[in-house]
Design a protein around this motif. Structure first.
Motif, PDB file in Angstrom:
ATOM      1  N   ILE A   1       0.804  -1.339  -0.022  1.00  0.00           N
ATOM      2  CA  ILE A   1       0.050   0.081   0.180  1.00  0.00           C
ATOM      3  C   ILE A   1       0.839   1.296  -0.097  1.00  0.00           C
ATOM      4  O   ILE A   1       0.577   2.090  -0.716  1.00  0.00           O
ATOM      5  N   GLY A   2       1.912   1.313   0.681  1.00  0.00           N
ATOM      6  CA  GLY A   2       2.758   2.541   0.953  1.00  0.00           C
ATOM      7  C   GLY A   2       3.655   2.557  -0.453  1.00  0.00           C
ATOM      8  O   GLY A   2       3.636   3.717  -0.799  1.00  0.00           O
ATOM      9  N   GLY A   3       4.001   1.523  -1.130  1.00  0.00           N
ATOM     10  CA  GLY A   3       4.538   1.982  -2.343  1.00  0.00           C
ATOM     11  C   GLY A   3       3.870   2.271  -3.375  1.00  0.00           C
ATOM     12  O   GLY A   3       4.296   3.191  -4.349  1.00  0.00           O
TER      13      GLY A   3
ATOM     14  N   PHE B   1       9.070  -1.726  -8.247  1.00  0.00           N
ATOM     15  CA  PHE B   1       9.387  -3.000  -8.282  1.00  0.00           C
ATOM     16  C   PHE B   1       9.190  -3.808  -7.112  1.00  0.00           C
ATOM     17  O   PHE B   1       9.226  -3.311  -5.901  1.00  0.00           O
ATOM     18  N   GLU B   2       8.238  -4.920  -7.308  1.00  0.00           N
ATOM     19  CA  GLU B   2       7.721  -5.839  -6.262  1.00  0.00           C
ATOM     20  C   GLU B   2       8.166  -7.280  -6.388  1.00  0.00           C
ATOM     21  O   GLU B   2       8.071  -7.911  -7.502  1.00  0.00           O
ATOM     22  N   GLN B   3       8.532  -7.727  -5.197  1.00  0.00           N
ATOM     23  CA  GLN B   3       9.201  -9.124  -5.339  1.00  0.00           C
ATOM     24  C   GLN B   3       8.096 -10.262  -5.699  1.00  0.00           C
ATOM     25  O   GLN B   3       8.366 -11.385  -6.029  1.00  0.00           O
ATOM     26  N   GLY B   4       6.981  -9.920  -5.287  1.00  0.00           N
ATOM     27  CA  GLY B   4       5.900 -10.960  -5.359  1.00  0.00           C
ATOM     28  C   GLY B   4       5.467 -11.345  -6.782  1.00  0.00           C
ATOM     29  O   GLY B   4       5.713 -10.574  -7.774  1.00  0.00           O
TER      30      GLY B   4
ATOM     31  N   ILE C   1      -9.337  -3.997   6.691  1.00  0.00           N
ATOM     32  CA  ILE C   1      -8.472  -2.904   6.954  1.00  0.00           C
ATOM     33  C   ILE C   1      -9.469  -1.764   7.367  1.00  0.00           C
ATOM     34  O   ILE C   1     -10.295  -1.443   6.701  1.00  0.00           O
ATOM     35  N   GLN C   2      -8.855  -1.239   8.623  1.00  0.00           N
ATOM     36  CA  GLN C   2      -9.754   0.205   8.893  1.00  0.00           C
ATOM     37  C   GLN C   2      -9.008   1.308   8.404  1.00  0.00           C
ATOM     38  O   GLN C   2      -7.983   1.364   8.403  1.00  0.00           O
ATOM     39  N   LEU C   3      -9.848   2.062   8.104  1.00  0.00           N
ATOM     40  CA  LEU C   3      -9.380   3.615   7.526  1.00  0.00           C
ATOM     41  C   LEU C   3      -9.984   4.866   8.372  1.00  0.00           C
ATOM     42  O   LEU C   3     -11.252   5.079   8.549  1.00  0.00           O
TER      43      LEU C   3
ATOM     44  N   HIS D   1     -12.037  -3.954   2.272  1.00  0.00           N
ATOM     45  CA  HIS D   1     -11.422  -5.159   2.112  1.00  0.00           C
ATOM     46  C   HIS D   1      -9.858  -4.775   1.678  1.00  0.00           C
ATOM     47  O   HIS D   1      -9.681  -3.986   0.735  1.00  0.00           O
ATOM     48  N   ARG D   2      -8.712  -5.611   1.971  1.00  0.00           N
ATOM     49  CA  ARG D   2      -7.467  -5.153   1.662  1.00  0.00           C
ATOM     50  C   ARG D   2      -7.443  -5.318   0.061  1.00  0.00           C
ATOM     51  O   ARG D   2      -6.531  -4.350  -0.517  1.00  0.00           O
ATOM     52  N   GLY D   3      -7.901  -6.231  -0.465  1.00  0.00           N
ATOM     53  CA  GLY D   3      -7.715  -6.482  -1.827  1.00  0.00           C
ATOM     54  C   GLY D   3      -8.248  -5.381  -2.567  1.00  0.00           C
ATOM     55  O   GLY D   3      -7.946  -4.820  -3.596  1.00  0.00           O
TER      56      GLY D   3
ATOM     57  N   LYS E   1      13.049  -8.630  -7.343  1.00  0.00           N
ATOM     58  CA  LYS E   1      13.424  -8.761  -5.967  1.00  0.00           C
ATOM     59  C   LYS E   1      14.740  -7.675  -5.823  1.00  0.00           C
ATOM     60  O   LYS E   1      15.625  -7.914  -6.683  1.00  0.00           O
ATOM     61  N   GLY E   2      14.720  -6.756  -5.146  1.00  0.00           N
ATOM     62  CA  GLY E   2      15.920  -5.790  -5.178  1.00  0.00           C
ATOM     63  C   GLY E   2      16.779  -6.466  -3.882  1.00  0.00           C
ATOM     64  O   GLY E   2      16.365  -6.801  -3.093  1.00  0.00           O
ATOM     65  N   LEU E   3      17.970  -6.089  -4.001  1.00  0.00           N
ATOM     66  CA  LEU E   3      18.829  -7.022  -3.131  1.00  0.00           C
ATOM     67  C   LEU E   3      19.737  -5.731  -2.529  1.00  0.00           C
ATOM     68  O   LEU E   3      19.738  -5.846  -1.169  1.00  0.00           O
TER      69      LEU E   3
ATOM     70  N   TYR F   1      -4.510 -13.969  14.338  1.00  0.00           N
ATOM     71  CA  TYR F   1      -5.055 -14.659  13.355  1.00  0.00           C
ATOM     72  C   TYR F   1      -5.971 -14.004  12.870  1.00  0.00           C
ATOM     73  O   TYR F   1      -6.764 -13.289  13.506  1.00  0.00           O
ATOM     74  N   ARG F   2      -5.974 -14.259  11.536  1.00  0.00           N
ATOM     75  CA  ARG F   2      -6.997 -13.603  10.887  1.00  0.00           C
ATOM     76  C   ARG F   2      -7.818 -14.455   9.769  1.00  0.00           C
ATOM     77  O   ARG F   2      -7.451 -15.533   9.445  1.00  0.00           O
ATOM     78  N   ALA F   3      -9.099 -14.132   9.556  1.00  0.00           N
ATOM     79  CA  ALA F   3     -10.056 -14.664   8.862  1.00  0.00           C
ATOM     80  C   ALA F   3     -11.212 -13.967   8.352  1.00  0.00           C
ATOM     81  O   ALA F   3     -11.447 -12.934   9.176  1.00  0.00           O
TER      82      ALA F   3
ATOM     83  N   GLY G   1       6.643   4.072   5.148  1.00  0.00           N
ATOM     84  CA  GLY G   1       5.733   3.237   5.650  1.00  0.00           C
ATOM     85  C   GLY G   1       6.235   2.232   6.679  1.00  0.00           C
ATOM     86  O   GLY G   1       7.109   2.736   7.442  1.00  0.00           O
ATOM     87  N   ASP G   2       5.941   0.954   6.681  1.00  0.00           N
ATOM     88  CA  ASP G   2       6.421   0.104   7.539  1.00  0.00           C
ATOM     89  C   ASP G   2       8.023  -0.126   7.625  1.00  0.00           C
ATOM     90  O   ASP G   2       8.440  -0.198   8.688  1.00  0.00           O
ATOM     91  N   ALA G   3       8.584   0.256   6.391  1.00  0.00           N
ATOM     92  CA  ALA G   3      10.180   0.000   6.369  1.00  0.00           C
ATOM     93  C   ALA G   3      10.704   1.271   7.378  1.00  0.00           C
ATOM     94  O   ALA G   3      11.727   1.135   7.907  1.00  0.00           O
TER      95      ALA G   3
ATOM     96  N   LEU H   1      -3.771   0.619  16.716  1.00  0.00           N
ATOM     97  CA  LEU H   1      -4.410   1.779  16.447  1.00  0.00           C
ATOM     98  C   LEU H   1      -5.004   1.870  15.001  1.00  0.00           C
ATOM     99  O   LEU H   1      -5.667   2.747  14.417  1.00  0.00           O
ATOM    100  N   ALA H   2      -5.026   0.530  14.124  1.00  0.00           N
ATOM    101  CA  ALA H   2      -5.574   0.439  12.856  1.00  0.00           C
ATOM    102  C   ALA H   2      -5.144   1.530  11.785  1.00  0.00           C
ATOM    103  O   ALA H   2      -5.586   2.043  11.310  1.00  0.00           O
ATOM    104  N   GLN H   3      -3.481   1.769  12.043  1.00  0.00           N
ATOM    105  CA  GLN H   3      -2.990   3.022  11.354  1.00  0.00           C
ATOM    106  C   GLN H   3      -1.945   2.829  10.685  1.00  0.00           C
ATOM    107  O   GLN H   3      -1.222   3.871   9.802  1.00  0.00           O
ATOM    108  N   GLY H   4      -1.388   1.674  10.445  1.00  0.00           N
ATOM    109  CA  GLY H   4      -0.108   1.462   9.560  1.00  0.00           C
ATOM    110  C   GLY H   4      -0.251   1.763   8.138  1.00  0.00           C
ATOM    111  O   GLY H   4       0.706   2.571   7.513  1.00  0.00           O
ATOM    112  N   ALA H   5      -1.499   1.333   7.568  1.00  0.00           N
ATOM    113  CA  ALA H   5      -1.516   1.696   5.950  1.00  0.00           C
ATOM    114  C   ALA H   5      -1.820   3.138   5.780  1.00  0.00           C
ATOM    115  O   ALA H   5      -1.508   3.789   5.140  1.00  0.00           O
ATOM    116  N   CYS H   6      -2.383   3.732   6.836  1.00  0.00           N
ATOM    117  CA  CYS H   6      -2.930   5.107   7.006  1.00  0.00           C
ATOM    118  C   CYS H   6      -1.825   5.959   6.938  1.00  0.00           C
ATOM    119  O   CYS H   6      -1.634   6.985   6.380  1.00  0.00           O
ATOM    120  N   MET H   7      -0.832   5.559   8.020  1.00  0.00           N
ATOM    121  CA  MET H   7       0.351   6.388   7.884  1.00  0.00           C
ATOM    122  C   MET H   7       1.127   6.325   6.725  1.00  0.00           C
ATOM    123  O   MET H   7       1.976   7.244   6.286  1.00  0.00           O
TER     124      MET H   7
END
Ligand SMILES: Cc1cc2nc3c(=O)[nH]c(=O)nc-3n(C[C@H](O)[C@H](O)[C@H](O)COP(=O)(O)OP(=O)(O)OC[C@H]3O[C@@H](n4cnc5c(N)ncnc54)[C@H](O)[C@@H]3O)c2cc1C
Length: 393
Positions: free
Chosen positions: A13-15, A32-35, A45-47, A108-110, A133-135, A187-189, A294-296, A304-310
């Motif tokens: 989300i950050g990239g 560039f995304e490794q996936g 995800i909460q916004l 939904h995150r997707g 993948k970046g090295l 655990y998520r479902a 972002g998370d990096a 606080l449900a804020q990582g993606a928001c930040m």
């Protein structure tokens, strides 16, 4: 593209938000995304209202509104007694008025990911590359070179490390070791609407706070799905991401809690498990032409449900600073960090504290319940104003 592109490592989300924010300022971007596919996991995800402001800046309001839903309240329940501890009326007019008419949402995150991806694909100055993948990087002063798995070397004007919790860019830039394993496991479902008993279905984000556990649930995709996140303490796991959880272990952790909690947990056959990690807040997110986002830069617990928001706020601020600096990357990145580090540090540290509140036992639990029950609706809305009030951009 005429000017050398900005390179973004990581298509989360950050990239994607960073690529979009830069492209909207006329910058060429190579991401560039490794996936093997640009996609997100199946969970909610909460916004907060603060990120809806960012969506507006990025021109995404309409697309997000098509996919997000708006809960009426955030409610904390005591998972042992079933009593309501407190509620924040996020669907009320008073809440919206307080936060410049921006709503509180869940998505939904997707779906969030797809909105960002389509917006990036619509920008002709963004190139998106999967399975790359970046090295490591080299800052050569006049440009950066990103070295990829397979041997390719990619040149750019700067490198934005949006490669998440286990960031390689951070490792090379700061060398500050692994993230902190919190001892909390999530655990998520996701359940289809039909699988949720009517008496357990509600259009609220509900958090059942138990001793060293909590369960969160809320509807997703305008009511087609129910998102569940169950968290408990365990020192059994070191690290891990996106692996299958142990249903029996989960049932044991919640065995003394209210039937409402246990009945929902019993509905799930397959859980995905996360070992939750964060880091101490730091300064020094950039050096020369390299910067973290972002998370990096500021990984946090999700309480606080804020990582993606930040991460999305980071993206907008970074693009603004780069535009204002007219090509001086180092000063733009320093100004970006200056704007961001205290706010994100506050979220990182407050998130840890919220974890303690949610999981309180004994007298701490009694104190939590007694203090929070006395909160008026006005005070409940004003409390998170530092966060939901957002940033000026
Ligand atoms: C249980 C849970 C619930 C959460 N709930 C919320 C919530 O309600 N609201 C909220 O705002 N946030 C929430 N978050 C936090 C949020 O998910 C993260 O903060 C956010 O996704 C971070 O985005 P990011 O782009 O910085 O990192 P990531 O999403 O981790 O993306 C990093 C990307 O970089 C790629 N990558 C990594 N290394 C490389 C490499 N070497 N080369 C190429 N690509 C690479 C990865 O494959 C990944 O796609 C939650 C988190 C958890 C664990």
């Amino acid at each position: 593209m005429t000017a050398p592109p900005a390179l973004v490592l990581g298509g989360g989300i950050g990239g994607l938000a960073a690529a979009l924010a830069l492209a909207k300022k006329g910058r060429g971007v190579r991401l560039f995304e490794q996936g093997s596919e640009l996609k997100e996991i199946g969970a909610g995800i909460q916004l907060g209202p603060n990120v809806y402001h960012m969506f507006e800046v990025l021109g995404l309001t309409g697309a997000i509104e098509r996919w997000s839903a708006h809960p009426e309240n955030l409610i904390m329940m005591d998972a042992l007694t079933g009593e309501e501890v407190t509620r924040l009326p996020v669907g009320s007019n008073a809440f919206r008025q307080r936060f410049r008419s921006y709503p509180y949402g869940v998505i939904h995150r997707g779906d969030l990911y797809q909105v960002l991806l389509e917006a990036c694909r619509a920008e002709r100055n963004i190139e998106l590359h999967e399975k790359r993948k970046g090295l490591r990087f080299e800052d050569q002063g006049e440009q950066v070179v990103l070295h990829m798995e397979g041997g390719e070397a990619i040149e750019g004007a700067c490198l934005i490390g949006a490669d998440g919790l286990w960031s390689k860019v951070r490792a090379q830039l700061l060398g500050d070791g692994k993230p902190r394993v919190s001892g909390h496991i999530a655990y998520r479902a996701v359940l289809p609407r039909a699988a949720v008993p009517d008496d357990l279905w509600q259009n609220n984000v509900v958090l059942w706070a138990g001793p060293k556990t909590h369960l969160v649930h809320y509807p997703l995709r305008r009511g087609e799905l129910y998102n569940l996140v169950a968290v408990f303490h365990s020192d059994r796991y070191e690290e891990g991401w996106d692996v299958y959880g142990d249903t029996a272990e989960l049932e044991r952790k919640f065995e003394n809690e209210r039937p409402e909690v246990r009945r929902l947990l019993e509905k799930i056959d397959v859980w995905k498990m996360w070992v939750l990690c964060d880091r101490e807040p730091i300064k020094g997110w950039s050096k020369g032409r390299i910067v973290l986002l972002g998370d990096a830069a500021h990984p946090m617990l999700q309480y606080l449900a804020q990582g993606a928001c930040m991460a999305t706020e980071d993206a907008v601020v970074l693009a603004n600073k780069l535009e204002a600096s007219k090509g001086d990357h180092a000063s733009a990145f320093a100004a970006y960090e200056q704007d961001r580090y205290l706010r994100t540090a506050r979220v990182q540290l407050t998130a840890r504290f919220y974890g303690e509140i949610y999981h309180a036992t004994d007298v701490r639990r009694d104190l939590r319940n007694s203090l929070l029950k006395a909160t008026s609706p006005e005070a409940a809305i004003n409390g998170p104003a530092w966060l939901y009030g957002g940033i000026e951009v």
